[in-house]
Design an enzyme around this catalytic site. Structure first.
Site: not given
Ligand SMILES: Nc1ncnc2c1ncn2[C@@H]1O[C@H](COP(=O)(O)OP(=O)(O)OP(=O)(O)O)[C@@H](O)[C@H]1O
Ligand SMILES: [Mg+2]
Length: 482
Positions: A129, A146, A148, A153, A310, A368, A372-373, A456
């Site tokens: 995704r 990002e 995934n 999900s 990342k 970051k 994940e999660g 979402r």
């Molecule tokens: N560069 C960015 N600018 C603005 N918001 C961001 C950015 N990066 C992440 N976010 C916000 O933070 C959330 C989580 O970031 P990211 O998807 O990188 O982390 P994750 O832990 O891998 O999340 P996921 O559980 O969705 O896989 C994103 O869904 C978004 O709402």
């Molecule tokens: Mg993710």
């Protein structure tokens, strides 16, 4: 053209009495069609409560939606190539591995199976995704948040949502709006990946194994995959097991097959295993290694998971890297166009510059870790505090710095379990996810397609919008022709 706010699909606010009535209808629709989750506070396997959702579909520019959809097979293939480039993964992850124990453990498994010559010749299944936010300052063009590669999900729940939105729009007298809502077949598309992998495995009495958490709150999304496959391919058997159960109940036979209940496992679909807490002991790691060593088709294989870090996302944005994987030309430019600023924090000149830049202007960035999660990123003043603290420590190499994407606002009603009815009109922002399926070995791709989407939406002032974490709400796009 930059728009700070996208017009809602129908005029808001909706008159109070009508709103109360449609919210009740929508909640019942959601409950009766499985747009639900288990209650974290009062967990009970006998009950499902509504998953948070947005009452009406949120506006999204059609051109940007189509762009994301069209790009998905390109991104699937790119990530597939990245995952099969041993040297690239090694060079990219090297510094992070020294300080990030979780990524290092995944990496060690990958090294072991590589040494055994297993990983490269085998089929991998990717149910991916790619997530996007619109960048307001850039004409609301999409930027990739990002990619995934594990446990992507909400494909199932969001496949159900357009039907709810269509029902609500009709109830409100806006039935003519329905034509601007794209169909979403994420569930059937994702399941087609699992069954195609099963068929490629080619053992008719084999089973499909879903790797699940000890407690699954997002049970509907997971079960819908199982139910869909059972309905369309009744001969297939799906079993749900935790990593600990896999440790206790599986073995590898002389053919290298993973065996559970005397049956070979064809496909292992991870809905758990993406964060450290899901490996509380060495047993879970042993289970992961055993699965990886087996001939089962893994979704994802360990190198797909590593490609979804990342750090890899950041490395792909460095000059010349996309060209290395994709050659030059239009597809490469289209991919580069969705990247926003991504910076390594390694101990070198550019890493130092990134640290300086972020400390001087924290609001512009997101920090970051390799996680994940959701809930792991740092924003605003926390970026400065964290960087000041770890500036001289090797720990910083486990993070990347990303330009913060500032999306346009949309207005809407978020319906949450237990919240007041009717909800207030609130300022929201939407994040689009596009699902992709890929199956292949290092040398041959058998299947590569885009299969659906999810939207979402979160409160405009929330940093993150995880639905399972209770911050975001499930939504559907209403396509705007701007
Ligand atoms: N560069 C960015 N600018 C603005 N918001 C961001 C950015 N990066 C992440 N976010 C916000 O933070 C959330 C989580 O970031 P990211 O998807 O990188 O982390 P994750 O832990 O891998 O999340 P996921 O559980 O969705 O896989 C994103 O869904 C978004 O709402
Ligand atoms: Mg993710």
């Amino acid at each position: 053209m930059s728009q700070a706010r996208l017009a809602s699909c129908v005029p808001l606010p909706i008159e109070h009495k009508t709103l109360v009535s449609v919210v009740e209808k929508a909640k019942d629709w959601a409950l009766m069609h499985g747009v639900g989750m288990r209650d974290k506070q009062h967990f009970n396997k006998d009950t499902i409560q509504i998953a948070p959702f947005v009452l009406l579909p949120s506006p999204f520019p059609r051109t940007e939606f189509t762009k994301a959809v069209d790009l998905q097979p390109v991104l699937n293939e790119l990530m597939h190539k990245v995952a099969h480039d041993d040297k690239f993964l090694e060079n990219t992850l090297q510094n992070a591995l020294e300080v990030d124990d979780f990524t290092a453990k995944l990496y060690d498994i990958w090294l072991k199976v590589r040494e055994e010559g297993i990983a490269q010749s085998q089929l991998s299944l990717g149910l991916f995704r790619s997530d996007y936010l619109m960048q307001k300052a850039d004409g609301n063009r999409i930027k990739q948040v990002e990619f995934n590669t594990i446990a992507s999900s909400f494909g199932a729940l969001t496949s159900n949502l357009p039907a709810m939105s269509r029902y609500i729009l009709k109830q409100l007298g806006y039935g003519d709006m329905i034509k601007n809502m794209p169909e979403n077949r994420a569930l059937s598309g994702l399941c087609s990946g699992i069954t195609a992998a099963f068929d490629l495995f080619g053992v008719s009495d084999a089973i499909i194994l879903f790797v699940v958490e000890e407690v699954s709150y997002n049970i509907c999304d997971q079960r819908f995959h199982e139910f869909y496959i059972s309905e369309t391919r009744p001969e297939l058997q799906i079993v749900r097991k935790t990593l600990n159960e896999i440790y206790e109940e599986t073995s590898i036979n002389e053919k290298g097959q993973l065996v559970l209940d005397s049956k070979p496992v064809a496909v292992v679909y991870y809905r758990s295993g993406y964060e450290p807490a899901q490996y509380p002991s060495v047993r879970e790691w042993d289970a992961r290694l055993r699965v990886e060593r087996s001939t089962a088709i893994k979704c994802p294989s360990i190198h797909y998971q590593l490609a979804g870090t990342k750090k890899v996302q950041q490395a792909l944005a460095e000059p010349g890297v996309l060209e290395k994987f994709m050659g030059g030309g239009t597809p490469t430019e289209r991919v580069r166009d969705i990247f926003t600023g991504l910076y390594s924090l390694d101990f070198d000149e550019s890493g130092e510059r990134a640290v300086e830049m972020a400390i001087a202007d924290t609001e512009r960035f997101v920090l970051k870790p390799q996680r994940e999660g959701g809930g792991n990123n740092l924003y605003g003043a926390d970026v400065r505090d964290a960087l000041l603290k770890m500036r001289h420590s090797r720990e910083r190499a486990a993070y990347i710095l990303m330009e913060r994407i500032l999306p346009p606002l949309v207005s809407g009603y978020v319906v949450r379990p237990g919240a007041e009815v009717p909800p207030p009109v609130t300022d929201l922002v939407s994040e689009l996810g596009i699902f992709g399926v890929i199956i292949g070995t290092k040398d041959k791709i058998y299947c590569n397609k885009q299969v659906g989407h999810m939207l979402r939406t979160k409160l405009a002032d929330a940093n993150e919008g995880g639905v399972a974490a209770g911050l975001g709400a499930l939504d559907s796009p209403y396509l705007l022709d701007l």
